[in-house]
Design an enzyme around this catalytic site. Structure first.
Site, short mmCIF file in Angstrom:
data_model
loop_
_atom_site.label_atom_id
_atom_site.label_comp_id
_atom_site.label_asym_id
_atom_site.label_seq_id
_atom_site.Cartn_x
_atom_site.Cartn_y
_atom_site.Cartn_z
N HIS A 1 7.62 1.93 10.99
CA HIS A 1 8.12 3.23 10.53
C HIS A 1 7.13 4.31 10.96
O HIS A 1 5.92 4.06 11.00
CB HIS A 1 8.23 3.18 9.00
CG HIS A 1 8.94 4.34 8.40
ND1 HIS A 1 8.32 5.56 8.19
CD2 HIS A 1 10.22 4.48 7.94
CE1 HIS A 1 9.19 6.39 7.62
NE2 HIS A 1 10.34 5.77 7.48
N LEU B 1 0.85 -1.20 0.00
CA LEU B 1 0.00 0.00 0.00
C LEU B 1 0.88 1.24 0.00
O LEU B 1 1.70 1.44 0.88
CB LEU B 1 -0.93 0.00 1.22
CG LEU B 1 -2.04 1.06 1.24
CD1 LEU B 1 -3.22 0.56 2.09
CD2 LEU B 1 -1.56 2.40 1.79
#
Length: 338
Positions: A231, A127
């Site tokens: 992240h 994605l």
């Protein structure tokens, strides 16, 4: 502006390549390499063209399209069954407890064990949303439309599903986890290993990685701190996965240490709550906000809209959604509340 998610085809190559250059590394499913992206699109075309409905080794690529300009501004992927072409490796974080009677002391050590536990699962991944479009719920449209695709093609997907989140990448584009663990054995930087994996697969991990568990206590502080940590740009994605029913069960990525989230496919919220229905009207003025999808495989498309479900299961949607999806009265759509 109006957006819809649709099946990707080979003529989307340049759009995907331009987005791949914006990922900043650590994004294995979207490498900035035209040859690798071409293979992905060819594989997706093959998957979209299959007529049988059964679990195979398929990769489906979807793209987010601005219907006014024709620009592609996002993408996502689904894999029907991982670990079929080459092993699907993960580290599993677990605990070893040992006790000494003489010292009257119990020691608990955390270990990272190389495993292929998740082979055979389906996967939602790849994605990426263009930085200029990260508003208006488009990330949610990308993410949740994948589950509508699964619900609409359920026999093609496994009973367990996973999602890998990118781990922490430093300012140099390196990975503290890679530097502290695998990088010690391979003589490759994280960027080199990540790129090689994206193009060639991770069989080299099986060939060269020591099979013994790694004691977390023996790692440097920088590597320890990022185990199972997404992240910073992936924290919202992790929350979305948790809202869908995914959980972190100790599996982490072998390259960057990012968390792998897992769920039972039929218990994912947007899959279990998705419902089909025939369109009874396409001029709804007020209704429940929803994701609406139609089509099969290569003709799949989804968009935001409003819906109203009647007692007989038929569905009314608003005119803009109907126009975006290209549907009319009598057509079948699937939908889930936004």
């Amino acid at each position: 502006m109006t957006f819809r998610l649709r099946a990707a085809h080979i003529d989307d190559l340049e759009h995907l390549y331009e987005m791949a250059k914006l990922t900043g590394g650590g994004f294995t499913n979207l490498p900035a390499d035209r040859a690798a992206l071409t293979k992905k699109l060819e594989r997706a075309d093959e998957a979209f063209s299959k007529t049988y409905e059964e679990l195979g080794d398929d990769q489906f690529t979807l793209v987010l399209e601005n219907t006014e300009t024709g620009q592609v501004r996002g993408t996502c992927q689904l894999f029907s069954q991982v670990g079929q072409q080459w092993p699907f490796y993960s580290y599993r974080l677990n605990t070893l407890t040992q006790h000494s009677r003489e010292l009257d002391r119990t020691v608990r050590a955390e270990l990272l064990s190389l495993t292929t536990d998740l082979e055979g699962c389906s996967e939602v991944g790849g994605l990426f949303l263009h930085p200029g479009e990260r508003a208006g719920g488009l990330g949610l449209l990308l993410a949740r439309s994948r589950y509508l695709f699964v619900a609409m093609h359920r026999p093609r997907f496994a009973d367990r599903i996973l999602a890998e989140l990118r781990g922490v990448i430093d300012d140099r584009g390196g990975s503290p986890f890679w530097d502290g663990v695998a990088g010690r054995f391979f003589g490759m930087t994280f960027q080199e290993a990540d790129y090689f994996n994206a193009i060639n697969g991770n069989q080299f991990i099986a060939d060269l990685m020591p099979k013994h568990p790694v004691y977390v206590a023996m790692l440097g502080d920088e590597a320890k701190k990022v185990i199972g940590v997404p992240h910073p740009t992936g924290r919202a994605a992790m929350r979305m996965l948790e809202n869908e029913g995914f959980s972190f069960e100790g599996y982490v990525d072998i390259f960057d240490g990012g968390p792998t989230m897992t769920a039972r496919t039929d218990q994912v919220r947007s899959i279990s709550q998705a419902v089909p229905g025939k369109l009874s009207a396409t001029d709804l003025d007020i209704g429940e906000r929803a994701l609406v999808a139609t089509g099969t495989l290569g003709t799949f498309r989804s968009a935001y809209g409003m819906r109203e479900i009647a007692d007989d299961g038929s569905v009314a949607i608003d005119a803009l959604c109907a126009e975006t999806l290209g549907v009319g009265e009598g057509d079948e759509v699937w939908s889930v509340a936004r």
